[in-house]
Design a protein around this motif. Structure first.
Motif, PDB file in Angstrom:
ATOM      1  N   PRO A 197       0.842  -1.201   0.000  1.00 44.35           N
ATOM      2  CA  PRO A 197       0.000   0.000   0.000  1.00 44.35           C
ATOM      3  C   PRO A 197       0.874   1.248   0.000  1.00 44.35           C
ATOM      4  O   PRO A 197       2.003   1.215   0.505  1.00 44.35           O
ATOM      5  CB  PRO A 197      -0.769  -0.102   1.311  1.00 44.35           C
ATOM      6  CG  PRO A 197      -0.585  -1.479   1.791  1.00 44.35           C
ATOM      7  CD  PRO A 197       0.638  -2.027   1.183  1.00 44.35           C
ATOM      8  N   ILE A 198       0.339   2.296  -0.556  1.00 41.97           N
ATOM      9  CA  ILE A 198       1.151   3.502  -0.688  1.00 41.97           C
ATOM     10  C   ILE A 198       1.212   4.290   0.619  1.00 41.97           C
ATOM     11  O   ILE A 198       2.077   5.138   0.811  1.00 41.97           O
ATOM     12  CB  ILE A 198       0.616   4.365  -1.830  1.00 41.97           C
ATOM     13  CG1 ILE A 198       1.642   5.420  -2.216  1.00 41.97           C
ATOM     14  CG2 ILE A 198      -0.726   4.992  -1.466  1.00 41.97           C
ATOM     15  CD1 ILE A 198       1.358   6.076  -3.508  1.00 41.97           C
ATOM     16  N   PHE A 199       0.314   3.992   1.557  1.00 38.79           N
ATOM     17  CA  PHE A 199       0.245   4.812   2.771  1.00 38.79           C
ATOM     18  C   PHE A 199       1.361   4.490   3.765  1.00 38.79           C
ATOM     19  O   PHE A 199       1.743   3.347   3.943  1.00 38.79           O
ATOM     20  CB  PHE A 199      -1.108   4.631   3.449  1.00 38.79           C
ATOM     21  CG  PHE A 199      -2.242   4.992   2.560  1.00 38.79           C
ATOM     22  CD1 PHE A 199      -2.474   6.314   2.224  1.00 38.79           C
ATOM     23  CD2 PHE A 199      -3.057   4.012   2.020  1.00 38.79           C
ATOM     24  CE1 PHE A 199      -3.509   6.656   1.369  1.00 38.79           C
ATOM     25  CE2 PHE A 199      -4.093   4.349   1.166  1.00 38.79           C
ATOM     26  CZ  PHE A 199      -4.323   5.664   0.833  1.00 38.79           C
ATOM     27  N   ARG A 200       1.855   5.526   4.417  1.00 41.82           N
ATOM     28  CA  ARG A 200       2.858   5.363   5.457  1.00 41.82           C
ATOM     29  C   ARG A 200       2.343   6.099   6.701  1.00 41.82           C
ATOM     30  O   ARG A 200       1.579   7.065   6.588  1.00 41.82           O
ATOM     31  CB  ARG A 200       4.205   5.985   5.042  1.00 41.82           C
ATOM     32  CG  ARG A 200       4.802   5.418   3.777  1.00 41.82           C
ATOM     33  CD  ARG A 200       5.294   3.990   3.962  1.00 41.82           C
ATOM     34  NE  ARG A 200       5.879   3.443   2.728  1.00 41.82           N
ATOM     35  CZ  ARG A 200       5.189   2.879   1.767  1.00 41.82           C
ATOM     36  NH1 ARG A 200       3.880   2.760   1.861  1.00 41.82           N
ATOM     37  NH2 ARG A 200       5.799   2.414   0.676  1.00 41.82           N
ATOM     38  N   VAL A 375     -13.945   1.652   0.628  1.00 40.35           N
ATOM     39  CA  VAL A 375     -15.000   0.968  -0.096  1.00 40.35           C
ATOM     40  C   VAL A 375     -14.579  -0.496  -0.259  1.00 40.35           C
ATOM     41  O   VAL A 375     -13.510  -0.769  -0.812  1.00 40.35           O
ATOM     42  CB  VAL A 375     -15.205   1.617  -1.491  1.00 40.35           C
ATOM     43  CG1 VAL A 375     -16.318   0.898  -2.260  1.00 40.35           C
ATOM     44  CG2 VAL A 375     -15.507   3.098  -1.349  1.00 40.35           C
ATOM     45  N   VAL A 376     -15.377  -1.410   0.247  1.00 36.23           N
ATOM     46  CA  VAL A 376     -15.042  -2.832   0.135  1.00 36.23           C
ATOM     47  C   VAL A 376     -15.840  -3.429  -1.026  1.00 36.23           C
ATOM     48  O   VAL A 376     -17.062  -3.291  -1.098  1.00 36.23           O
ATOM     49  CB  VAL A 376     -15.363  -3.577   1.448  1.00 36.23           C
ATOM     50  CG1 VAL A 376     -15.011  -5.058   1.329  1.00 36.23           C
ATOM     51  CG2 VAL A 376     -14.611  -2.933   2.610  1.00 36.23           C
ATOM     52  N   GLU A 401      -7.521  -5.574  -7.503  1.00 35.45           N
ATOM     53  CA  GLU A 401      -7.289  -6.867  -6.879  1.00 35.45           C
ATOM     54  C   GLU A 401      -7.185  -6.788  -5.352  1.00 35.45           C
ATOM     55  O   GLU A 401      -7.311  -7.804  -4.674  1.00 35.45           O
ATOM     56  CB  GLU A 401      -6.063  -7.574  -7.468  1.00 35.45           C
ATOM     57  CG  GLU A 401      -4.733  -6.940  -7.131  1.00 35.45           C
ATOM     58  CD  GLU A 401      -3.592  -7.636  -7.850  1.00 35.45           C
ATOM     59  OE1 GLU A 401      -3.803  -8.750  -8.361  1.00 35.45           O
ATOM     60  OE2 GLU A 401      -2.490  -7.045  -7.896  1.00 35.45           O
ATOM     61  N   GLU A 402      -6.968  -5.600  -4.804  1.00 29.77           N
ATOM     62  CA  GLU A 402      -6.915  -5.481  -3.340  1.00 29.77           C
ATOM     63  C   GLU A 402      -8.272  -5.768  -2.705  1.00 29.77           C
ATOM     64  O   GLU A 402      -8.372  -6.020  -1.517  1.00 29.77           O
ATOM     65  CB  GLU A 402      -6.481  -4.065  -2.945  1.00 29.77           C
ATOM     66  CG  GLU A 402      -4.997  -3.793  -3.103  1.00 29.77           C
ATOM     67  CD  GLU A 402      -4.135  -4.585  -2.134  1.00 29.77           C
ATOM     68  OE1 GLU A 402      -4.447  -4.573  -0.927  1.00 29.77           O
ATOM     69  OE2 GLU A 402      -3.179  -5.237  -2.601  1.00 29.77           O
ATOM     70  N   GLY A 403      -9.337  -5.657  -3.496  1.00 33.98           N
ATOM     71  CA  GLY A 403     -10.670  -5.935  -2.967  1.00 33.98           C
ATOM     72  C   GLY A 403     -11.288  -4.765  -2.220  1.00 33.98           C
ATOM     73  O   GLY A 403     -12.411  -4.851  -1.737  1.00 33.98           O
ATOM     74  N   GLY A 427      -1.155  -0.772  -4.065  1.00 29.00           N
ATOM     75  CA  GLY A 427      -0.094   0.022  -4.684  1.00 29.00           C
ATOM     76  C   GLY A 427      -0.556   0.738  -5.937  1.00 29.00           C
ATOM     77  O   GLY A 427       0.193   1.497  -6.557  1.00 29.00           O
ATOM     78  N   VAL A 428      -1.795   0.489  -6.355  1.00 29.44           N
ATOM     79  CA  VAL A 428      -2.317   1.134  -7.560  1.00 29.44           C
ATOM     80  C   VAL A 428      -3.002   2.430  -7.164  1.00 29.44           C
ATOM     81  O   VAL A 428      -3.990   2.412  -6.422  1.00 29.44           O
ATOM     82  CB  VAL A 428      -3.329   0.213  -8.275  1.00 29.44           C
ATOM     83  CG1 VAL A 428      -3.865   0.885  -9.521  1.00 29.44           C
ATOM     84  CG2 VAL A 428      -2.675  -1.110  -8.610  1.00 29.44           C
TER      85      VAL A 428
END
Lengths: 435, 291
Positions: A197-200, A375-376, A401-403, A427-428
């Motif tokens: 994931p892009i978050f830190r 959003v799931v 694909e992360e769902g 990562g998208v």
């Protein structure tokens, strides 16, 4: 009365003149004692001193070069100097950096005694006008001519030529610095992993008290930007900090200060996938990879769970290289002929429609649920599935694909005045227009 | 009157004696306070000395030197291993061609005194253009992008050699001028523009210029016209002319080339077309590793 005032003034003036003259003369006199050598002799001695200290270290010198820590991270260099003007280097700037190259160095008299890397070597990669970090044509804002300001046993202090405020510190290198240099690849891959994931999150914990600062890491710049920009209290007035890799972790600049204690050196914990810095006291600073930020906006509720239909549009022509887009997104889009895709949201239903260059139009529809700040994605299906080309299916799979995904309104615009909404799905990450 | 002459001679005499006195003092100067011992030449430096400096009195430098300017630019010096091939290429295509066409002494007599090689491109982010080379006062030619030259790739060679072919025409012009009056009749002043980079080459061809850069001014036009012909093969040159859709533009370019040919013949005693043939042959040799 007037005359005597003038007289007094004149006496004061003359005494002042005499005083100044005396001061000037006496300062001239002591000049002779300040330097025992001529300027040329002093410069030659200085050059000799620098050459000797550079070549005195068998394992050479280590440089963690932060060229501009308001937007770019650090780059490591290891260098060995020989007496006949040769220097061998490795660096972690890019993959080629790990292979040694040899070039020339000279000690020249510029504004002051200066170390100049006169033929191309690793350090020049930071000065490639065709590969720029922040400003077109400026490269990574590095230099390769440094002003010498003195040395201690284990450090040589230079200043940058174009930015004299920027201190450049060569630290005596050890055998381990060289032999373990490639170990940092684990840190680079861990922290900059395009699949992660892009978050830190920068977490400051003191006992049970934990403060979290949401951030985003731009691996190409090696820069961690706070989501709250300059409005946070960890590095007041700064929008983030630069990261430079070390053999077993990272160093950051500017330093984080907590209760007058500096936190700059971090160790990589490969199990927890986090960078950890401890110093005196109980405080621990961690840089973690997280699935979602601790604070997040609630726009997604309006876009996907309200009665009003909303539409987010991605158009290749204008948005393929939008600022938030990640390399992973680009790599997914690049091989396809998709010119545009629309994401419609309403009452917990999402419909994604892909438009190709050849005129194809393919729709995927799925129910979604509210995951608190994200959003799931539920079980969906293609409309007329047999007609959907495999590469469109692969693209869709790659994008979602992360769902689950998050969205965020941005303050910038691209080409049109429409609001930019960034979609984060692992990562998208990509920018869309809100229509 | 006589008195004045005496005064004058006395004055002259005292100036002469003063000159002598100061000369005498010169003998007292000790050895230089600067370290003037020459550094041992590297293999590369020796090669440059043997191939450029000794024969043609041309220096070639490649080490970064702040004194050469570009303080505000972001550039880097070349890799050592790229210097010799680049200079060999320049010698083969430029020096050898002119020597074959103009005689052994031609380049020895008229040449830039110094080549300076830069490894990186010289990028101008404002104009979004890349400067390939620069000539300062006819003495030093700076060649950029040395690290990107691929000597098996014709286009790459041409891009690099273009600079020297172009700048050398300027140096020739500075020694012997071309016929500016006739030139200005072909393309009057109004056809030139500082914003040349906003136009495509094709648009410029139709207006009678070989490239868009040729539109900057008369001198650049002349140098571009000559170097453009020197860089292309005969077949490519003919195809280029045939592709120009505007007959008026083509006619102008042909008239300019006539002027270039006349200049080389009358001022330099060189058959320009023969020079072009030599350049083509020598370029082929470089592509085929024969240099």
């Amino acid at each position: 009365m007037i005359n005597s005032t003038i007289m007094i003034k004149r006496i004061i003036k003359i005494s002042l003149c005499v005083f100044v003259l005396t001061a000037l003369l006496s300062s001239c006199k002591s000049d002779n004692e300040v330097f025992t050598q001529s300027p040329v002799e002093r410069e030659e001695a200085r050059q000799k001193e620098l050459r000797e200290v550079l070549t005195s270290s068998a394992e050479g010198w280590k440089l963690e070069y932060f060229t501009n820590d308001s937007g770019i991270g650090g780059f490591s260099f290891l260098m060995k100097f020989t007496d006949d003007g040769r220097v061998t280097m490795i660096s972690d700037f890019n993959d080629e950096g790990y292979t040694e190259t040899e070039g020339e160095y000279e000690i020249q008299l510029r504004a002051t005694t200066s170390l100049v890397f006169t033929t191309r070597n690793k350090i020049h990669e930071l000065s490639d006008p065709m590969n720029s970090a922040l400003v077109a044509g400026r490269g990574f804002e590095g230099e390769y001519q440094f002003r010498y300001y003195g040395h201690t046993e284990d450090e040589i202090l230079f200043r940058s030529t174009k930015k004299p405020d920027n201190e450049i510190r060569f630290v005596r290198a050890s055998n381990e610095d060289w032999s373990g240099f490639e170990n940092r690849k684990a840190v680079v891959e861990g922290l900059a992993n395009p699949d992660a994931p892009i978050f830190r999150s920068v977490e400051v914990s003191n006992g049970s008290d934990i403060k979290k600062y949401d951030a985003i890491f731009t691996s190409s710049l090696r820069f961690m930007s706070f989501n709250d920009g300059t409005d946070q209290d960890l590095l007041a007035g700064k929008k983030g900090f630069g990261i430079g890799y070390t053999n077993d972790g990272a160093i950051i600049s500017p330093a984080i200060m907590i209760d007058d204690v500096e936190y700059t050196e971090f160790k990589w914990n490969s199990t927890n996938k986090e960078l950890v810095s401890v110093n005196e006291g109980n405080t621990v600073v961690k840089i973690k990879l997280v699935d979602s930020p601790s604070k997040w906006s609630s726009e997604y509720k309006d876009y996907f769970f309200s009665n009003k239909q909303e539409r987010l549009i991605f158009q290749r022509e204008y948005l393929l290289r939008a600022p938030s887009n990640t390399e992973k997104f680009y790599n997914l889009m690049e091989p396809t002929s998709v010119e545009q895709f629309d994401i419609y949201g309403q009452n917990g239903m999402v419909r994604v429609v892909y438009f190709t260059e050849e005129g194809g139009q393919y729709a995927y529809q799925t129910p979604v649920t509210d995951g608190g700040n994200k959003v799931v994605i539920g079980n969906g299906s293609w409309q007329n599935e047999s007609s959907v080309p495999d590469n469109i299916k692969q693209l869709h799979q790659g994008l979602f694909e992360e769902g689950e995904f998050l969205v965020k309104d941005q303050k910038y615009n691209i080409y049109y005045i429409n609001k930019i909404v960034t979609v984060y799905c692992g990562g998208v990450v990509f920018d869309t227009w809100l229509f | 009157m006589k008195f004045l002459n005496i005064v004058k001679s006395l004055g002259l005499l005292s100036v002469i004696s003063a000159a002598f006195i100061s000369c005498e003092n010169d003998n007292d100067l000790g050895p230089s306070i600067f370290d003037l011992t020459e550094k041992p030449k590297t293999e590369l430096d020796q090669w440059i000395y043997d191939n450029y400096t000794k024969d043609y009195n041309i220096a070639a430098t490649y080490k970064w030197n702040q004194a050469f300017g570009y303080y505000d630019k972001t550039l880097f010096p070349p890799k050592e291993e790229n210097v010799k091939p680049a200079l060999q290429m320049v010698k083969k295509i430029w020096i050898d061609s002119y020597t074959q066409a103009g005689g052994e002494d031609f380049v020895k007599k008229i040449a830039p005194r110094e080549f300076h090689l830069i490894g990186s491109y010289n990028y101008d982010p404002d104009l979004q253009t890349v400067v390939l080379g620069e000539a300062g006062g006819g003495a030093r030619i700076t060649l950029f992008n040395t690290d990107y030259v691929e000597h098996h790739d014709l286009e790459s060679i041409r891009t690099f050699v273009h600079t020297i072919q172009h700048e050398y025409v300027h140096i020739l012009n500075q020694t012997k001028d071309y016929d500016r009056v006739t030139w200005s009749k072909i393309s009057p002043g109004g056809h030139y523009t500082n914003s040349w980079y906003l136009y495509s080459d094709e648009e410029s061809n139709n207006l009678g210029f070989v490239t868009n850069y040729a539109r900057s001014n008369y001198d650049e036009d002349f140098a571009e016209t000559a170097s453009f012909v020197l860089l292309n093969t005969k077949a490519e040159w003919e195809a280029f002319l045939n592709d120009i859709s505007e007959p008026e533009g083509r006619k102008k370019i042909e008239s300019k080339v006539e002027q270039v040919v006349r200049y080389y013949k009358e001022q330099l005693k060189i058959d320009f077309w023969q020079l072009r043939d030599f350049a083509e042959q020598n370029t082929d040799d470089v592509v085929n590793d024969n240099f």
